[in-house]
Design a protein around this motif. Sequence first.
Motif, short mmCIF file in Angstrom:
data_model
loop_
_atom_site.label_atom_id
_atom_site.label_comp_id
_atom_site.label_asym_id
_atom_site.label_seq_id
_atom_site.Cartn_x
_atom_site.Cartn_y
_atom_site.Cartn_z
N ALA A 154 -3.51 -4.23 -4.69
CA ALA A 154 -2.10 -4.21 -4.25
C ALA A 154 -1.33 -3.13 -5.01
O ALA A 154 -0.48 -2.44 -4.43
N LEU A 155 -1.64 -2.97 -6.30
CA LEU A 155 -0.98 -1.93 -7.10
C LEU A 155 -1.32 -0.53 -6.58
O LEU A 155 -0.45 0.35 -6.50
N ILE A 156 -2.58 -0.33 -6.21
CA ILE A 156 -3.00 0.97 -5.65
C ILE A 156 -2.26 1.24 -4.34
O ILE A 156 -1.72 2.34 -4.13
N ILE A 157 -2.24 0.23 -3.46
CA ILE A 157 -1.58 0.40 -2.16
C ILE A 157 -0.09 0.67 -2.32
O ILE A 157 0.47 1.58 -1.69
N SER A 163 -8.64 0.41 -0.62
CA SER A 163 -8.07 -0.79 -1.23
C SER A 163 -7.72 -1.84 -0.17
O SER A 163 -7.94 -3.03 -0.38
N MET A 164 -7.17 -1.40 0.95
CA MET A 164 -6.88 -2.35 2.03
C MET A 164 -8.15 -2.99 2.56
O MET A 164 -8.18 -4.19 2.88
N ASN A 165 -9.22 -2.21 2.63
CA ASN A 165 -10.50 -2.75 3.07
C ASN A 165 -11.04 -3.78 2.08
O ASN A 165 -11.63 -4.79 2.47
N SER A 166 -10.81 -3.54 0.78
CA SER A 166 -11.24 -4.49 -0.25
C SER A 166 -10.49 -5.82 -0.11
O SER A 166 -11.09 -6.89 -0.22
N HIS A 213 1.52 11.01 -0.66
CA HIS A 213 1.29 10.91 0.78
C HIS A 213 0.44 12.09 1.25
O HIS A 213 0.87 12.92 2.07
N GLN A 214 -0.77 12.18 0.70
CA GLN A 214 -1.73 13.22 1.03
C GLN A 214 -3.02 12.54 1.50
O GLN A 214 -3.28 11.39 1.16
N PRO A 215 -3.83 13.27 2.31
CA PRO A 215 -5.03 12.66 2.89
C PRO A 215 -5.92 11.93 1.88
O PRO A 215 -6.35 10.80 2.14
N MET A 216 -6.19 12.55 0.73
CA MET A 216 -7.08 11.94 -0.25
C MET A 216 -6.54 10.59 -0.72
O MET A 216 -7.26 9.60 -0.80
N TYR A 217 -5.25 10.53 -1.01
CA TYR A 217 -4.65 9.29 -1.52
C TYR A 217 -4.51 8.24 -0.42
O TYR A 217 -4.65 7.05 -0.67
N ILE A 218 -4.24 8.70 0.79
CA ILE A 218 -4.16 7.76 1.92
C ILE A 218 -5.51 7.08 2.14
O ILE A 218 -5.59 5.88 2.39
N LEU A 219 -6.59 7.85 2.01
CA LEU A 219 -7.93 7.28 2.16
C LEU A 219 -8.25 6.32 1.02
O LEU A 219 -8.92 5.31 1.22
N ILE A 220 -7.76 6.62 -0.18
CA ILE A 220 -7.93 5.69 -1.30
C ILE A 220 -7.22 4.37 -1.00
O ILE A 220 -7.74 3.29 -1.29
N SER A 221 -6.02 4.45 -0.43
CA SER A 221 -5.29 3.23 -0.07
C SER A 221 -6.03 2.45 1.03
O SER A 221 -6.02 1.22 1.04
N CYS A 222 -6.69 3.18 1.94
CA CYS A 222 -7.49 2.52 2.98
C CYS A 222 -8.65 1.76 2.35
O CYS A 222 -9.01 0.66 2.79
#
Length: 304
Positions: free
Chosen positions: A38-41, A62-65, A51-60
Amino acid sequence: MENGTYFNFMLFENLGNIKYTLFGLGFILYCVIILLNALIILAIFLERTLHQPMYILISCLSMNSVYGTAGFFPRVLTELLSDTHTISREACLLQAFVIYTYAANETTILMLMAFDRFVAISNPLQYHNIITPRVLTLLIVINWIYSVISVGTGALLTARLTMCGNKLWKVYCHNYEVVKLSCVSTISVNVSGFLTLITTIIIPVIFILFSYVKILIICKRSSAQFKSKAYQTCVPHIVVLLNFSFAIISEVTLSRIVNLELPIGLTIVLSLEFIIVPPILNPLVYALNFTGIRQKIIHLILSK
């Protein structure tokens, strides 16, 4: 209920008082997983510079986790405190669907990360023209839709099987264990499962390895400063990839390929690593290695 309309989790039988200790550990572990991800997201969502592709994918990731562990922990924690350990066939297939789509998404998101890093390092001047917000959104949507369709097809085929047993020797609903209880031909389910394994695990891993090998080749011909920056962004992804690859290989090997006489505790730990370790390790790796994420998380914690 008729045989085949419900399943029994045999590993929860006769646990004694240790079940309360396991419940406590599981509950704490689940809370830690939710908090870290939740902190990462939140950090990535609230910080505009992230709000860059690499970080958005990292948030994805975390959401998947959060999604995958939601399909595992609540049911297991309930079973630990329950006197009966049965689950309906529909609920069992739903749990298997959630856990397997989580696993498929994990690998394909890592593949998108590798593609993002490959484009950024091999063609930096054209990076923002290639990885546009529209392209990134399309790739993420396709990733999720394909995982749902491929895993869902296997679940639907399993749902049509006639069952001649109801004893599951797992702590969660494992699709292959359910299939083994069938007394009719399971060829269609096995073929579907094999295709899903190839398209959501094997092919993405091959593409990831290819991407990082190409990145290493490019780095060898580049300046020390370029190498340092490339390694800084790629190493965390490689650590996450290696951990998940080991976990998923352990799960597939134990469930489908070999039948080793391992201690039951070790077997359970190895089979659960892919659903427990990555959701904890991933946010720690990214928070520790990416300054922007780490600083925003510290700000979120201190501002409370």
